[in-house]
Design a protein around this motif. Structure first.
Motif, PDB file in Angstrom:
ATOM      1  N   TYR A  70       0.844  -1.190   0.000  1.00 24.92           N
ATOM      2  CA  TYR A  70       0.000   0.000   0.000  1.00 24.92           C
ATOM      3  C   TYR A  70       0.883   1.245   0.000  1.00 24.92           C
ATOM      4  O   TYR A  70       1.388   1.647   1.050  1.00 24.92           O
ATOM      5  N   PRO A  71       1.076   1.854  -1.165  1.00 23.87           N
ATOM      6  CA  PRO A  71       1.936   3.043  -1.232  1.00 23.87           C
ATOM      7  C   PRO A  71       1.354   4.199  -0.420  1.00 23.87           C
ATOM      8  O   PRO A  71       0.136   4.393  -0.399  1.00 23.87           O
ATOM      9  N   PRO A  72       2.205   4.954   0.233  1.00 23.69           N
ATOM     10  CA  PRO A  72       1.724   6.150   0.932  1.00 23.69           C
ATOM     11  C   PRO A  72       1.096   7.119  -0.065  1.00 23.69           C
ATOM     12  O   PRO A  72       1.476   7.160  -1.236  1.00 23.69           O
ATOM     13  N   LYS A  73       0.162   7.907   0.393  1.00 25.62           N
ATOM     14  CA  LYS A  73      -0.563   8.850  -0.476  1.00 25.62           C
ATOM     15  C   LYS A  73       0.398   9.821  -1.161  1.00 25.62           C
ATOM     16  O   LYS A  73       0.162  10.242  -2.295  1.00 25.62           O
ATOM     17  N   ALA A  74       1.474  10.174  -0.503  1.00 22.07           N
ATOM     18  CA  ALA A  74       2.443  11.112  -1.080  1.00 22.07           C
ATOM     19  C   ALA A  74       3.032  10.600  -2.393  1.00 22.07           C
ATOM     20  O   ALA A  74       3.439  11.385  -3.253  1.00 22.07           O
ATOM     21  N   MET A  75       3.073   9.274  -2.555  1.00 18.07           N
ATOM     22  CA  MET A  75       3.638   8.699  -3.778  1.00 18.07           C
ATOM     23  C   MET A  75       2.850   9.113  -5.019  1.00 18.07           C
ATOM     24  O   MET A  75       3.416   9.284  -6.091  1.00 18.07           O
ATOM     25  N   ALA A 121       3.444   4.657  -7.185  1.00 17.06           N
ATOM     26  CA  ALA A 121       2.078   4.962  -6.777  1.00 17.06           C
ATOM     27  C   ALA A 121       1.138   3.764  -6.791  1.00 17.06           C
ATOM     28  O   ALA A 121       0.011   3.869  -6.315  1.00 17.06           O
ATOM     29  N   ASN A 122       1.571   2.640  -7.328  1.00 18.89           N
ATOM     30  CA  ASN A 122       0.686   1.485  -7.488  1.00 18.89           C
ATOM     31  C   ASN A 122       1.315   0.251  -6.843  1.00 18.89           C
ATOM     32  O   ASN A 122       2.374  -0.189  -7.273  1.00 18.89           O
ATOM     33  N   SER A 127      -0.165  -3.887 -11.659  1.00 20.87           N
ATOM     34  CA  SER A 127       0.614  -2.677 -11.929  1.00 20.87           C
ATOM     35  C   SER A 127       2.107  -2.948 -11.814  1.00 20.87           C
ATOM     36  O   SER A 127       2.898  -2.441 -12.612  1.00 20.87           O
ATOM     37  N   ILE A 128       2.490  -3.740 -10.837  1.00 19.03           N
ATOM     38  CA  ILE A 128       3.913  -4.077 -10.673  1.00 19.03           C
ATOM     39  C   ILE A 128       4.419  -4.825 -11.900  1.00 19.03           C
ATOM     40  O   ILE A 128       5.494  -4.536 -12.424  1.00 19.03           O
ATOM     41  N   ILE A 129       3.627  -5.774 -12.395  1.00 22.40           N
ATOM     42  CA  ILE A 129       4.017  -6.526 -13.597  1.00 22.40           C
ATOM     43  C   ILE A 129       4.054  -5.600 -14.811  1.00 22.40           C
ATOM     44  O   ILE A 129       5.011  -5.600 -15.588  1.00 22.40           O
TER      45      ILE A 129
END
Length: 194
Positions: A70-75, A121-122, A127-129
């Motif tokens: 879960y990326p931080p919102k700042a990302m 951000a993802n 998304s990683i793939i």
């Protein structure tokens, strides 16, 4: 199902693009098929791969989302900021000026920046793939360019600073269109207010 279709699309898309780095095999294919037929086949395989990527990723987002982190919102804000130079770099690869002369391959730099920004951000598997594949390919292609002995395509003249100014202006307009029109409507994810 969507994830598998997306992966199949990535394999097709990058198979065509990696094949171009194999210069002897590419030259043999052009000699055997003719340049026009080769380009048509290349375009068809790339477009088929791109269509599968888009359809598969959309289906995955709608039905099979898998969170990894879960990326931080700042990302998301960092991604938004990184996308402006990424778009300008892609535009600068066509409007060749000092940006092009300095970087040599601003298209690949723009793709790497786009992919890395979206990885920040993802945190879901799809998304990683997806973005990891584009980042990996862009790094591979940049390395392969250093080892190529042929000139590649016909040279495009390199202009001066005026081309850079035009690239920045067009890049800013394209960035705004992508961020505030394309991304929320086509991708379904607003880039601001998230």
């Amino acid at each position: 199902m969507g994830l598998l279709v997306m992966i199949l699309g990535l394999v097709l898309f990058f198979a065509a693009h990696v094949f171009t780095t194999k210069r002897e095999a590419r030259a043999q294919a052009i000699a055997r098929l003719g340049e026009g037929t080769y380009k048509i086949l290349y375009a068809l395989v790339s477009l088929a791969g791109l269509a599968l990527i888009i359809w598969g990723f959309g289906h995955y987002r709608a039905t099979g989302w898998i969170d990894v982190w879960y990326p931080p919102k700042a990302m998301k804000h960092i991604t938004l900021a990184l996308m402006l130079p990424a778009v300008i770099l892609v535009v600068a690869s066509y409007l060749r000026g000092r940006i092009y002369a300095t970087l040599k391959h601003p298209m690949l730099a723009g793709i790497k920046l786009w992919a890395a920004a979206h990885l920040l951000a993802n945190g879901d598997l799809g998304s990683i793939i997806l973005f990891g594949s584009f980042l990996g390919w862009a790094v591979f292609d940049r390395i392969s360019l250093k080892h190529r002995t042929d000139a590649g395509g016909p040279p495009i003249p390199v202009g001066g600073v005026s081309n850079d100014l035009i690239a920045v202006a067009v890049g800013v307009v394209a960035y705004l269109a992508l961020a505030f029109a394309f991304h929320p409507v086509v991708i379904g994810v607003p880039v601001v207010g998230v």
